[in-house]
Scaffold this motif. Structure first.
Motif, PDB file in Angstrom:
ATOM      1  N   GLY A 129     -81.845  17.367 -21.167  1.00 38.00           N
ATOM      2  CA  GLY A 129     -82.955  16.628 -20.203  1.00 38.00           C
ATOM      3  C   GLY A 129     -83.841  17.608 -19.813  1.00 38.00           C
ATOM      4  N   GLY A 246     -84.004  13.587 -16.651  1.00 39.50           N
ATOM      5  CA  GLY A 246     -82.661  13.839 -17.008  1.00 39.50           C
ATOM      6  C   GLY A 246     -82.010  15.020 -17.047  1.00 39.50           C
ATOM      7  N   ARG A 249     -78.428  15.841 -16.667  1.00 39.23           N
ATOM      8  CA  ARG A 249     -77.296  15.464 -17.736  1.00 39.23           C
ATOM      9  C   ARG A 249     -76.896  16.571 -18.395  1.00 39.23           C
TER      10      ARG A 249
END
Length: 283
Positions: A129, A246, A249
């Protein structure tokens, strides 16, 4: 892969890259591009020997602290004899999929340049991410140069890093990723970003005196420097990287990466503010 080498020069700016360069050159191979050139800045290790042992041409660059830096200098003084040039760092690996995509795109391309996308590593891990890493690093020879910035030894950065190529035509996109294997560790990361922040602060101050230069900025550059001059730039970057893009992640590694990147924005802002002060208080 093409039946014969592409009408392409792969140019690799280096300084003390003996640990990375062999893998980079092996991945390029001998049948992908017509020319492979290593642009060396007075390496003190075996970088030059590694380059020559893999059949690359070597040119030497000594920077005087002013324009041009390494990439523009190469384009001006060693203009490639090919239609296209790809600037590649020594820790960037051309995987087979990206080589095939480039080979399919270039022969009949309508574009003046291509934006490339890269994997990102931090603390020895490939990140899933965070903000994507991409650069405009593949373009037509003779039609594109990096931004001209009249600096006066603001830092030890002898190569264009945050200077963007100026492209007047259309830009394509290469979908497959180049593997950016930056595994030098946290000390290297911190030193590099300290240097980049100092350069960016000086560049931002200089731009306030040169409205013409600002007109060439990309949309991302305009957004970045607008954020840097606000109190919230670092926070905005952290939120975007960790939540929207993200970074979560990657767990604690993604969190640390987002924190340090946001701190980089804050450092630019602090350095810029310091440069704006007419004089420092004397103790």
């Amino acid at each position: 892969m093409p039946d014969r080498p592409l009408d392409l020069t792969v140019a690799i700016p280096v300084r003390n890259e003996e640990s990375n360069l062999a893998t980079c050159l092996q991945a390029i191979g001998t049948d992908f591009a017509r020319q492979v050139v290593v642009i060396d800045s007075a390496s003190t290790d075996a970088t030059v020997a590694v380059a020559r042992s893999h059949g690359a041409e070597v040119v030497h660059f000594d920077w005087d602290g002013r324009f041009p830096k390494k990439r523009n200098w190469f384009l001006r003084h060693h203009s490639p004899p090919t239609a296209w040039v790809l600037f590649l760092d020594a820790d960037e690996i051309l995987l087979p999929a990206v080589k095939r995509e480039i080979a399919e795109a270039l022969p009949h391309s309508p574009h003046q340049g291509y934006r490339l996308t890269y994997t990102n590593y931090f603390l020895g891990r490939r990140l899933r991410g965070g903000y994507p890493l991409h650069k405009l690093a593949l373009f037509r020879v003779g039609e594109v140069e990096y931004e001209r910035i009249e600096e006066d030894a603001w830092s030890q950065c002898d190569m264009e890093v945050h200077e963007h190529p100026i492209v007047s035509g259309s830009i394509g996109f290469i979908r497959h990723q180049i593997d950016h294997r930056d595994l030098r560790g946290i000390d290297s990361y911190m030193r590099k970003h300290n240097e980049y922040a100092a350069w960016e602060a000086h560049r931002l101050r200089a731009s306030r005196r040169d409205p013409e230069a600002v007109r060439t900025w990309s949309r991302n550059q305009r957004l970045k420097y607008r954020l840097v001059t606000t109190p919230w730039g670092g926070l905005v970057f952290f939120f975007g990287s960790f939540f929207l893009m993200g970074g979560w992640r990657d767990g604690s590694v993604g969190f640390a990466f987002a924190v340090l990147k946001s701190a980089y924005f804050v450092q630019i802002a602090c350095r810029y503010r310091e440069l704006q002060q007419p004089q420092r208080l004397q103790g």
